[in-house]
Design an enzyme around this catalytic site. Structure first.
Site, PDB file in Angstrom:
ATOM      1  N   THR A   1       0.856  -1.201   0.000  1.00 38.97           N
ATOM      2  CA  THR A   1       0.000   0.000   0.000  1.00 38.97           C
ATOM      3  C   THR A   1       0.888   1.245   0.000  1.00 38.97           C
ATOM      4  OG1 THR A   1      -0.244  -0.111   2.411  1.00 38.97           O
ATOM      5  CG2 THR A   1      -1.993  -1.085   1.082  1.00 38.97           C
TER       6      THR A   1
ATOM      7  N   LYS B   1       4.130  -6.706   3.722  1.00 38.51           N
ATOM      8  CA  LYS B   1       3.853  -5.308   3.435  1.00 38.51           C
ATOM      9  C   LYS B   1       3.539  -4.601   4.750  1.00 38.51           C
ATOM     10  CE  LYS B   1       0.417  -3.224   3.318  1.00 38.51           C
ATOM     11  NZ  LYS B   1      -0.433  -2.426   4.287  1.00 38.51           N
TER      12      LYS B   1
ATOM     13  N   THR C   1       0.010  -3.198  11.202  1.00 36.85           N
ATOM     14  CA  THR C   1      -0.815  -3.257   9.993  1.00 36.85           C
ATOM     15  C   THR C   1       0.053  -3.793   8.945  1.00 36.85           C
ATOM     16  OG1 THR C   1      -2.092  -1.358  10.397  1.00 36.85           O
ATOM     17  CG2 THR C   1      -2.101  -2.141   8.181  1.00 36.85           C
TER      18      THR C   1
ATOM     19  N   GLU D   1       6.372   5.009   7.781  1.00 32.06           N
ATOM     20  CA  GLU D   1       6.020   6.271   7.138  1.00 32.06           C
ATOM     21  C   GLU D   1       6.882   7.416   7.677  1.00 32.06           C
ATOM     22  OE1 GLU D   1       1.457   4.897   6.198  1.00 32.06           O
ATOM     23  OE2 GLU D   1       1.876   6.139   7.951  1.00 32.06           O
TER      24      GLU D   1
ATOM     25  N   ASN E   1       0.220  11.604   7.373  1.00 28.81           N
ATOM     26  CA  ASN E   1      -0.978  11.111   8.031  1.00 28.81           C
ATOM     27  C   ASN E   1      -2.008  12.179   8.330  1.00 28.81           C
ATOM     28  OD1 ASN E   1      -0.793   8.153   8.419  1.00 28.81           O
ATOM     29  ND2 ASN E   1       1.211   8.750   9.219  1.00 28.81           N
TER      30      ASN E   1
ATOM     31  N   THR F   1      -9.083   8.661   4.894  1.00 32.02           N
ATOM     32  CA  THR F   1      -9.905   7.511   4.547  1.00 32.02           C
ATOM     33  C   THR F   1     -11.048   7.997   3.667  1.00 32.02           C
ATOM     34  OG1 THR F   1     -11.128   7.843   6.570  1.00 32.02           O
ATOM     35  CG2 THR F   1      -9.430   6.157   6.592  1.00 32.02           C
TER      36      THR F   1
END
Lengths: 396, 396
Positions: free
Chosen positions: A148, A174, A185, A268, A391, A396
């Site tokens: 992702t 991932k 995650t 990230e 972020n 979303t």
């Protein structure tokens, strides 16, 4: 030419079917030539995605034929429709590879709360099945299609020598954000051509995950979709007998640690990985809890970002972790330099250590908190403006 | 003209003595005309600063005459010399105000691991004692001298009406970073002219701190120096009898909540405060733990920074908090708008809600997690690049 051989008995495919607006690959398929042993470890979040519920109910298993993964949509918080979609993905794969739907495992990652575009998924599964193959390129295509926000694919390969014969382990993973212990995650599949019974495979996977995937933290946020699967085809003809289990477990753990570190390094916005080793604690469990508090403190993370050997933030994080420490026996080394000994800061060359920290991608933090025998190692990313920007601008 | 009266029986002073390189005020003194009741709540970190050890050993007390605070140096991780310096601060104050050293409480905040410059501290205490006075300006000078990275002073004032007579409560606090529940890196002093016995004052302070200072989070990092003191002079002549305790506690709690919210609003780099209310949990304790996980998730914090009504991050944080939730009964409102109901996202005007969030300094997050009666409220800051910059560039 690759320096590794893929485990025997698996074929791979990866395609783009349009789940992702970017057009990047988003359907990944692993097909087994025959039924294989399978095991799984899953998120400990109480909010679990539909594919987790389904795959969890099917492992450990002596008869798995395929694993299908989509990226770009997590199929989480999607209600009864989400359950039906996860089951439908398995049925579509079963029809393609010629097995029963119960022999298929499914994983999803991506946006939460939206229904899967099932027409696209159906076309993607058909296309991935057409492209199945056992080359390294095929493996790479499958590994790319589970990503992702990752900057790069995460794969690891090993060969284990057992009584003069070889078995192979290959794995893909991932994950770059929403990474926390107790399954980040992240998705992962570890494959081997050793022969391993399902319960034994489950035990091996659980023990390897405990000291790898469960020991990493980017942001302390446990996702709804985390899954790591292990598949053992037995195609090498080599059985993992009790005598051989230790050697195999060691290499399996190596593979999982390698992937876990890659996850953190690709966290990230991450500029550094902290490797946090805590010793002298009352138990391994206590040591792990202390290492976790250090790795998740935003003040420690930002100190590492700034190349600041800030023992105050590290030692005080240990002090609030909720586990017994002995301040007068607390000693800290950063990148091998002792800067705090038996409860008191000591003289060191701060400018030189700061230079070293800025230039070192993986920063060793070694903290002794007493005279106990408990110890643990964890990996965590630092915290940068890029993380915040990414972020706060992503939605979303 | 101020709309409040300060409690009777206290005098205040604040000066700069050069502990801070910036030249800002760094010594604060509160002197009581006569011995007062005193109580304290302190950090739960196992690494505790010398002044915490000393003040903790002296509360609750029926006979406190002064509180001295220095900012700019935390006197933490300073070994035996640190203990001596904290005791010496009390002796210096005792000599100035004419009491015994055991009647003095001490607080410190600032850099960890450096010894106090005691010559400067001594001069500062003498100077603050000379300037003692009971005006609002004197109070403000004392409140300014306890600050570190705070953007502004934090004070609160109330009058409580008890059977037609008035008692006064005034309080000051500091803190902007290393703010976590269970006493943030914060200092506070709450003063009243009500007459309250030491044990009762301790109980009142503890219960007020539990739902205020222990419910705020900037970065989840509990400091080594946190202290909140309460002083009751009795100079109003009004006793807090058991019948009057509820009314008094309510106002005392109001004062503590006001200061706690100011701490979060002034959190390093904070752009928004989240007011997180969790209901429907198994117990108040569970609700509080869920609210804490939400308020400390970097993914939730950055969503709030970006004005993103990201229910996925909030609901999944509730799911990993470690307390029982019922996903099918989980409902979320942000700024009064319901966006997730009984486990499923629902339709709402996302653009409009995002606009509201960006324009609202305090964002209400209301999460129902089941049908239990447990509930709790917490306050947390968002997470911005300014926080990261500040803490990666600041060094001990």
């Amino acid at each position: 030419m690759p320096e590794f051989e893929l485990p025997l008995g698996f074929r791979f495919g990866g395609v783009a079917c349009g789940i992702k607006a970017s057009g990047r690959p988003d359907v990944s398929l692993i097909a087994c030539d025959q039924a294989v042993s399978a095991a799984g470890v899953y998120t400990q979040n109480q909010i679990v995605a539909a594919p987790v519920v389904l795959s969890r109910s099917r492992t450990p298993s002596a008869s798995i034929r395929a694993v299908v993964t989509n990226s770009g949509n997590a199929n989480a918080c999607t209600g009864g429709q989400g359950d039906q979609d996860a089951a439908e993905m398995c049925r579509l794969v079963a029809a393609q590879v010629g097995c029963s739907e119960e022999e298929v495992l499914v994983m999803s990652t991506g946006i939460i709360g939206r229904h899967l575009p099932m027409e696209r998924v159906e076309a993607g599964i058909a296309s991935a099945a057409e492209k199945l193959g056992d080359s390294v390129d095929h493996f790479s295509a499958a590994a790319a299609a589970i990503l992702t926000t990752d900057k790069s694919p995460k794969t690891a390969h090993r060969t284990v020598e057992l009584d003069g014969q070889q078995v192979r382990i290959s794995a893909m993973a991932k994950g770059a954000g929403m990474i926390a212990p107790n399954m980040a995650t992240m998705l992962g599949v570890v494959m081997t051509d050793a022969a391993i019974a399902p319960q034994q495979l489950q035990a091996l996977l659980s023990s390897a995950a405990d000291v790898s995937f469960n020991r990493v933290s980017v942001d302390g946020h446990t996702s709804t979709n985390d899954t790591v699967l292990a598949l053992a085809s037995g195609k090498s003809g080599i059985e993992i007998t009790p005598e051989r289990a230790d050697v195999f477990r060691e290499t399996l753990t190596e593979v999982c640690v390698e992937l876990a570190r890659e996850l953190v390094a690709d966290g990230e916005g991450a500029q550094h990985v902290m490797k946090i080793h805590v010793g002298g604690a009352g138990s391994d469990h206590d040591a792990d809890g202390i290492a976790r508090a250090i790795g998740e403190s935003p003040l420690v993370k930002t100190a590492i970002t700034g190349g600041d050997p800030n023992w105050g933030r590290i030692v005080s994080a240990a002090g609030y972790a909720g586990f017994q420490i002995t301040p007068a026996q607390t000693t800290l080394r950063i990148c091998g330099t002792k800067i705090f000994e038996n409860g008191t800061p000591i003289a060191y060359d701060a400018a030189s250590l700061s230079q070293t920290m800025k230039a070192t991608p993986e920063i060793d933090i070694e903290l002794i908190v007493g005279s106990g025998s408990g110890e643990a190692t964890r990996w965590a990313s630092d915290l940068t403006c890029e993380y915040v920007r990414f972020n706060s601008e992503y939605t979303t």
